[in-house]
Enzyme design. Structure first.
Site: not given
Ligand code: TRP
Ligand code: ZN
Length: 878
Positions: A266, A270, A303, A306
């Protein structure tokens, strides 16, 4: 036989041998040959063994040069491992390591690391993609300060973005230019990002409550600028909400979001540069449904949140994934609840949990919220880690109350800022802030499986005592046969026979409590004795779904009563659903005996009542009108029967549509929009109620189908257009082909809308759907390389069409396995995520189970299978 991939275990955690304080990266971008130069300031970790070598992860990198403290590193002092890693022997305790590598973003179809999409450059590093960009100890407990310089062709790549704040840009000669970014906050490598290309921005700004002005930008392909308004609005509301509710402010001068149409999931959080699937950014009334609209708000908020829960405070290792994901889902759920209807949001979340997480927890992939082991961490971005993880956070919130929870959050952040920590650190902060012993709660993180909660009660008129007996049991899951009782908060109340709330006083308490109270069940079985109860009450249990459990054994009459009378909207909704589900399962049993399914007038009455009071809360009414789904019903059966379930559901929909036809039509017509199209909670609720009515009317016969065809033609927004087309796609009518052809012609240039065209057909219940799906797979607009498109066809079919996926010929299974085998070498991560539905073979008849296992085995026997698909297929076969 190639070696089986290695299993990583939580108990084997060891601190990193070396820390990296600063990282300076220099990218010379080129689609086929990008050069990445890196300068790492490393030092031995005082907390680790003193003799461990300096080992850097790497994957598919071509090493051009390596220098240690300014001197070329002789080959005798560096080893390139078979796994792609780089190990430096006799490294000093501190120093500077410089490497230069070459990578080919244009050939990167896995979409992990640095890749291209539509000629632009994007990165995806979570969980282990940074090692595909440069040599680095690619684990979240190595946190560093980054500076990044990007050089590229000015005409083709005018926009150069990375994390943090901009720190200069200029001309690089020969038609090239450069930009530099500095991120002042230390971060793990999985939060690194670079985006570069021919992009346009939609700008805005936000002033934090301490008065700092933050520049906001959403970066999209040229032409998409007009569809970013809702995403930007959602971002600004999220920033404000996190300040107001959690006291958390944004911490950089800029916040950038870039949207990309080739993306594995989704979105990605970053630091300072979120990267999003276009699906969760772009929206206009003509192209996005109300569901899409809500998805954007949720993912943007997720996001953004986060930034504190994940980025400033991050995970020590990937077993702690739910530390950031469960908590951040809880936060985005609360945000959405505060934006509109809390009750409807809760109902939707529970519906989603039951549709995806409950089956996972009951199948071969069952794992604790904090897993014990993995082969490929990408396989553990699951409903259990996300949704059940959020439920566990919610349960803590219920247990200690909102005030202590907020204190606990403050403590969690202040103690752990800029550190990589564990779930114990989170629960420990909640414990210290609340003064409550939370050690037993840790079991929720470590024990898989959905607990079953059963109720018995008795009333003694002589003593006016009412005894509620709660019992829990968690079924065994793979690798965890013995289960311990969990602490289960049960929010509840008692009703008298008119439906009025009774005050409750437990034995030993001085005063009665007026409304909802929380019982804590922390043993296998427990009695709760209520004093001074005037007459036998009706218990209302698990209000607001206070714990992720299956509540069983509530008699049908009580469910009917609660569906009408309870003060808690979740219990009202759920009681109606449970009532309908129990009735439907009885009909499934009849069909299996060769009898015709029956009809319950009570269901028609419930629909009529819901319609009569729908105006008060149309969104709630729409949720109440929808019958339990086929997957939900299958999940309640020992051995599922997809055909019988489908037949019963279709039969009841037709019956209700016929019985309540006049009322459904009246509601449908009364809700016809006249004014301008609006997107707010109430308008969305009205559209979903109207489309729920239309679905029943279309199920009842030709007139309803004609109404759907008329709605399709008249619709000026995607919600109404798609709802109507989905009904047509299921029907036998000339309007079907005409509608699908017209829709395709109109939207073939718009990838997100075209995805819907694929999905609708993949989920059709009409005969011949498997052949149609095969034909769509060969359609010129189908593109296996694009994850959205692959999911829109393959995923929608396998997860959203139980009737045809489980066709007794096994053709549905074969199609899925063929697709997985074709996709695996292109994008192993996305391929592995599609395997899930084949894992539920134990819940199907033996013959079907055998066909499913055969396809899993075929996947497993594929040469050079990715380790992610290997893990999924082999666990599914267990
Ligand atoms: N950390 C992202 C979230 O929870 C999700 C995620 C983990 C992700 N690995 C990924 C998104 C690889 C894209 C591709 O929002
Ligand atoms: Zn997340």
């Amino acid at each position: 036989m190639p070696d089986s991939p290695k299993t990583i275990r939580r108990g084997d955690y060891a601190p990193p041998a070396f820390l990296i304080d600063t990282v300076d990266l220099d990218f010379a971008l080129d689609p086929m040959a990008t050069i990445v130069r890196s300068r790492l300031a490393f030092r031995r970790n005082p907390a680790a063994a003193a003799d461990a070598p300096l080992r850097l992860d790497g994957e598919g990198l071509t090493l051009l040069e390596a220098r240690l403290d300014g001197e070329a590193l002789p080959e005798s002092r560096r080893q390139l491992g078979a796994d792609g890693s780089l190990t430096i022997t006799d490294a000093p305790d501190a120093g500077i390591l410089e490497t230069s590598v070459r990578i080919a973003p244009e050939r990167n179809t896995a979409l992990s690391g640095l890749y291209t999409s539509g000629g632009n450059f994007y990165t995806q590093c979570e969980a282990e993609g940074f090692r595909r960009i440069t040599f680095f100890p690619d684990r979240p407990d190595v946190m560093s300060r980054y500076s990044v310089t990007i050089t590229a062709d000015r005409a083709r790549v005018p926009v150069l973005l990375s994390n943090g704040n901009p720190d200069g840009s200029g001309d690089a000669g020969e038609g090239r230019h450069w930009a530099r970014w500095v991120d002042p906050h230390p971060k793990p490598s999985y939060l690194f990002a670079l985006v570069a290309g021919d992009l346009v921005n939609v700008p805005d700004s936000f002033t934090t409550r301490s008065g700092r002005k933050v520049a906001l930008n959403i970066w999209v392909r040229r032409g998409d600028e007009t569809r970013c308004g809702h995403a930007m609005d959602s971002l600004i509301r999220s920033m404000k909400w996190d300040e107001e509710v959690f006291g958390l402010e944004y911490d950089l001068d800029v916040f950038n979001i870039a949207a990309v149409s080739d993306f594995n999931m989704g979105a990605m959080e970053n630091k300072g540069l979120n990267v999003f699937n276009t699906k969760y950014v772009l929206a206009s009334p003509e192209t996005a449904t109300d569901g899409d609209w809500q998805g954007i708000e949720t993912v943007i908020a997720h996001e953004y949140f986060h930034n504190w829960t994940g980025n400033r405070v991050t995970c020590r290792d990937w077993f702690q994934l739910s530390l950031k994901e469960g908590l951040t889902v809880f936060r985005d759920q609360e945000f959405t609840a505060d934006q509109g209807s809390r009750a409807v949001k809760r109902i939707r979340d529970v519906r989603g949990l039951r549709a995806a997480q409950f089956p996972e927890d009951a199948g071969p992939m069952a794992h604790p919220v904090r897993p014990d082991s993995y082969i490929e961490i990408d396989n553990f971005y699951t409903p259990t880690v996300y949704q059940k993880g959020a439920e566990v956070v919610r349960l803590l919130h219920t247990r200690i109350g909102p005030v202590a929870f907020r204190r606990g959050m403050d403590l969690y952040i202040s103690r752990n800022d800029n550190q990589a920590v564990t779930i114990e650190d989170f629960v420990g902060a909640m414990q210290d802030a609340s003064g409550t012993d939370l050690t037993p709660f840790m079991r929720w993180y470590d024990q898989a499986g959905t607990p079953e909660l059963t109720v018995e009660d008795s009333y003694d008129p002589a003593t006016r005592r009412y005894t509620l007996t709660l019992r829990q049991r968690t079924p065994p899951t793979p690798g965890q046969v013995e289960k311990q009782p969990l602490p289960i908060p049960v929010a509840m109340g008692l009703l008298d026979d008119t439906g009025a709330a009774l005050p409750t006083r437990l034995a030993g308490e001085n005063a009665a409590q007026p409304g909802t109270r929380v019982l804590l069940l922390d043993g296998a079985v427990q009695d709760f004795v209520f004093e001074d109860v005037p007459a036998p009450p009706v218990p209302s249990l698990l209000r607001g779904f206070s714990a992720p459990v299956r509540l069983k054994g509530v008699p049908q009459e009580r469910l009917r009563f609660l569906a009408v009378h309870d003060s808690d909207p979740f219990v009202r909704w759920d009681s109606g659903q449970q009532y309908a589900a129990a009735f439907m399962l009885e009909q499934v049993a009849r069909v299996q005996r060769g009898e015709a399914p029956g009809f319950a007038p009570a269901l028609a009455d419930a629909v009529a009542n819901t319609l009569a009071s729908a105006d008060a809360d149309p969104a709630f009414a729409a949720e109440a009108l929808v019958l339990p789904g086929e997957g939900f019903l299958a999940d309640q059966m020992e051995v599922a029967d997809p055909e019988a379930i489908h037949q019963v559901r279709r039969h009841l929909r037709r019956q209700i549509g016929t019985h309540c036809g006049a009322a459904l039509l009246a509601t449908y017509q009364a809700l016809t929009e006249t004014g301008p199209y609006r997107i707010d909670g109430r308008s969305i609720g009205r559209r979903s109620l109207r489309n729920a009515c239309l679905a029943y009317l279309a199920a009842a016969g030709e007139d309803g189908v004609a109404l759907a065809a008329a709605q399709y033609r008249a619709a000026t927004n995607m919600t109404d257009q798609l709802a109507a087309l989905a009904l047509l796609a299921d029907a036998e009518t000339p309007a079907r082909e005409a509608g699908l052809a017209e829709f395709h012609a109109k939207w073939r240039g718009d990838d997100l809308v075209l995805d819907k065209w694929f999905s609708i057909q993949a989920m059709s219940s009409r005969p011949g759907t498997i052949a149609a799906v095969r034909a769509l797979y060969a359609h010129p607009d189908f593109d296996l390389k694009n994850p959205n498109r692959a999911r829109a066809l393959i995923g929608a079919f396998a997860s959203g069409n139980p009737l045809h996926f489980h066709d007794s010929s096994g053709e549905g299974y074969r199609f899925l396995a063929d697709a997985v085998i074709a996709l695996d070498p292109i994008n192993g991560q996305t391929a592995a995520r599609l395997i899930g539905p084949l894992g539920l073979w134990r819940r199907q008849w033996v013959e079907r189970g055998a066909l499913m296992r055969r396809e899993l085995q075929r996947v497993l026997d594929t040469p050079n299978l990715s380790k992610g698909s290997f893990e999924k297929a082999s666990k599914a076969l267990q």
